[in-house]
Design a protein around this motif. Structure first.
Motif, PDB file in Angstrom:
ATOM      1  N   ILE A   1       0.888  -1.176   0.000  1.00 52.36           N
ATOM      2  CA  ILE A   1       0.000   0.000   0.000  1.00 52.36           C
ATOM      3  C   ILE A   1       0.922   1.220   0.000  1.00 52.36           C
ATOM      4  N   GLY A   2       1.064   1.871  -1.114  1.00 56.59           N
ATOM      5  CA  GLY A   2       1.968   2.997  -1.247  1.00 56.59           C
ATOM      6  C   GLY A   2       2.989   2.717  -2.330  1.00 56.59           C
ATOM      7  N   PRO A   3       3.772   3.681  -2.749  1.00 57.60           N
ATOM      8  CA  PRO A   3       3.893   5.001  -2.148  1.00 57.60           C
ATOM      9  C   PRO A   3       2.736   5.928  -2.545  1.00 57.60           C
ATOM     10  N   ALA A   4       2.630   7.038  -1.787  1.00 61.20           N
ATOM     11  CA  ALA A   4       1.787   8.129  -2.247  1.00 61.20           C
ATOM     12  C   ALA A   4       2.519   8.753  -3.421  1.00 61.20           C
ATOM     13  N   MET A   5       1.833   8.911  -4.531  1.00 59.21           N
ATOM     14  CA  MET A   5       2.536   9.340  -5.738  1.00 59.21           C
ATOM     15  C   MET A   5       1.610  10.081  -6.682  1.00 59.21           C
ATOM     16  N   VAL A   6       2.219  10.803  -7.585  1.00 56.83           N
ATOM     17  CA  VAL A   6       1.494  11.409  -8.685  1.00 56.83           C
ATOM     18  C   VAL A   6       1.519  10.412  -9.834  1.00 56.83           C
ATOM     19  N   GLY A   7       0.351  10.133 -10.439  1.00 52.86           N
ATOM     20  CA  GLY A   7       0.243   9.128 -11.491  1.00 52.86           C
ATOM     21  C   GLY A   7       1.024   9.487 -12.738  1.00 52.86           C
TER      22      GLY A   7
ATOM     23  N   ASP B   1       4.957  12.305  -4.395  1.00 50.96           N
ATOM     24  CA  ASP B   1       3.556  12.744  -4.332  1.00 50.96           C
ATOM     25  C   ASP B   1       3.423  14.268  -4.357  1.00 50.96           C
TER      26      ASP B   1
ATOM     27  N   LYS C   1       6.919  14.533   0.857  1.00 50.93           N
ATOM     28  CA  LYS C   1       6.456  15.923   0.950  1.00 50.93           C
ATOM     29  C   LYS C   1       7.446  16.849   1.649  1.00 50.93           C
TER      30      LYS C   1
END
Lengths: 293, 236
Positions: B10-16, B74, B226
């Motif tokens: 679950i992750g990473p937080a990212m921009v597609g 992200d 971030k």
């Protein structure tokens, strides 16, 4: 982690008297050396990103950079409320939300890879639509994400989760299995039932090739996320009703490894076969190349 | 086990839109920026394999440049990175590479820094799910994954340098998880890469830099999602 297979996971849950999500949180904290509260907070942040992505996909312009896709989530959302849908209801909502997140991804918006970017719509689609419906608290959903993560951990380490390695069965298939198992637990199912849900879901995606048109995460990836959310709901329902995966889920995962390994390279995210090499797929690819030069 | 924990699933937080073509590319760019130690004045980006074939559709170009601006995977500014880099005065060129390359998703970066002669050549590969390996830095063979805080030490290949480095680590109570050294030739220039369990402190880096025969010390830390947005002195 103290488990490598889903059956070990279920046994461990029983021994410790914990659900899959709670067990995974303990295991994760032991592995990382950070407190359970810290790990939970990170996952809670991730859930926030998922919510934001659903909201954006349902309300903002999601036309992708290539111009090939966008706004289908809103089409489905509007249709769900204005017409008499074939599917409709909670399933229609889950489908719309899954499309929404996947479209946000295609338009370079912020998402959580679950387990990958190409399959990022399914878990948020299932989770958010069910949260709204059943009135669950955010923290309850976050524990569900740990359950989904435990299932994905087993699949990833015994088979694969990326289309480039094992076809779309690995990518979208894993996400469906993770969502199905987690939802089964959230709805009060036992760890054993959740494990059955994973096997049931994965059986239905075996053999699915990865054939993105132009190599982009758009066609057919986005609609497969929409379909995937619906399949996850169905698998959870079967498991909660007492349907068992007669072929044990761990064996189904092994089959996915076998099928994916046997897949020709052209069907593993190379855009060398499948939908990408249809006359229309080739024309789109040519148009993209012309636009580039 | 290939995957170690829940956040590798679950992750990473990212921009597609792609964990390998976007998130991985951003991490390679960010690693390069941190190895250079500053915002590059000029960047020549050469894509190979699948990166070369689909980099525009996947925003791989924007992700790499965003990484050079020190953005995490992200960061919401990633899609606009080309414009933001231009505003910051970075000269950018993209090429499609030919010849042999180590992985289907390979990028080579040639960066110019501010100081006279400040230059870096780095080759990175994106191996899937946002995971990366930096395989070459200025001709030194390395294996830098960015999974852990990593210290890069450039030094001369003299007897005892490594012992003095590990002494500093021991006295500062920093545990080394993985370590590698490559040198150009006997008694020539060398690069030592240390993966640590905890981020290195400025004091530790200073102490390492002060060792005899050490020419420079850099920290690569890609795990602070971030960080750039929280404004820790990053430009622009």
């Amino acid at each position: 982690m103290n488990f490598q297979t889903l059956s070990q996971l279920a046994v461990l849950c029983e021994e410790r008297g914990l659900g899959i999500g709670a067990l995974m949180l303990e295991e994760q904290s032991a592995e990382s050396g950070r407190s359970a509260a810290q790990e939970f907070a990170t996952m809670r942040e991730y859930y926030g990103v998922m919510k934001e992505a659903v909201h954006r996909g349902m309300n903002e312009d999601t036309t992708s950079r290539s111009g090939l896709t966008g706004l289908d989530a809103q089409r489905v959302g509007a249709y769900n409320t204005s017409a008499e849908p074939c599917l409709g209801g909670p399933a229609g909502q889950a489908m719309a939300y899954a499309l929404a997140v996947s479209e946000v991804n295609a338009s370079m918006g912020r998402i959580i890879a679950t387990p990958t970017a190409g399959s990022c719509g399914i878990i948020p689609g299932v989770f958010l639509s069910c949260q709204e419906r059943f009135g669950w608290a955010d923290d309850y959903m976050v524990s569900g994400l740990f359950a989904a993560g435990a299932i994905g951990y087993v699949i990833a380490n015994n088979s694969f989760v990326s289309g480039a390695e094992g076809g779309c069965q690995a990518e979208v298939g894993s996400a469906i299995g993770m969502a199905a198992g987690a939802l089964t637990e959230l709805r009060g199912g036992t760890p054993a039932q959740a494990v059955h849900a994973v096997g049931l879901a994965l059986k239905n995606t075996l053999g699915l090739i990865c054939d993105p048109v132009g190599g982009l995460v758009e066609i057919p990836c986005i609609v497969r996320n929409g379909f995937g959310a619906v399949t996850a709901l169905a698998a959870a329902d079967m498991a909660l009703a007492g349907v068992r995966s007669v072929i044990p889920s761990d064996e189904v995962i092994k089959v996915m490894l076998e099928v994916g390994s046997a897949m020709p390279e052209k069907h593993r995210e190379t855009a060398g076969g499948g939908l990408a090499q249809t006359p229309t797929g080739r024309r789109i690819m040519q148009d993209l190349r012309n636009k580039k030069s | 086990m290939r995957f170690k924990d829940v956040f590798s699933i679950i992750g990473p937080a990212m921009v597609g839109p792609s964990s390998s073509h976007t998130a991985g590319a951003a991490r390679i760019g960010r690693a390069a920026r941190q190895v250079l130690g500053e915002l590059p004045l000029a960047a020549e980006v050469t894509f190979f394999g699948s990166f070369a074939a689909t980099y525009q559709g996947h925003g791989t170009d924007r992700a790499i440049i965003g990484g050079l601006l020190d953005y995490a995977t992200d960061d919401h500014r990633l899609p606009d990175s080309l414009e933001l880099a231009a505003e910051a005065g970075m000269e950018i060129s993209f090429r499609q590479g030919s010849g042999l390359f180590p992985h289907p998703n390979t990028v080579r970066l040639q960066l110019d820094g501010r100081e006279e002669g400040s230059r870096l050549t780095l080759t990175g590969i994106s191996i899937g799910g946002g995971n990366i390996e930096i395989v070459d830095i200025d001709g030194f063979a390395v294996k830098l994954t960015g999974m852990y805080p990593t210290v890069l030490i450039r030094h001369m290949d003299y007897l005892g340098v490594l012992a003095s480095v590990t002494d500093v680590m021991r006295s500062g109570a920093f545990n080394i998880g993985h370590m590698s050294l490559d040198r150009k030739n006997r008694s020539g220039s060398a690069l030592t890469v240390l993966e640590l369990d905890e981020p290195a402190t400025p004091e530790l880096l200073e102490e390492l830099a002060a060792l005899p025969a050490v020419t420079s010390v850099k920290l690569v830390n890609l795990n602070d999602s971030k960080q750039a947005e929280k404004g820790k002195g990053n430009t622009p």
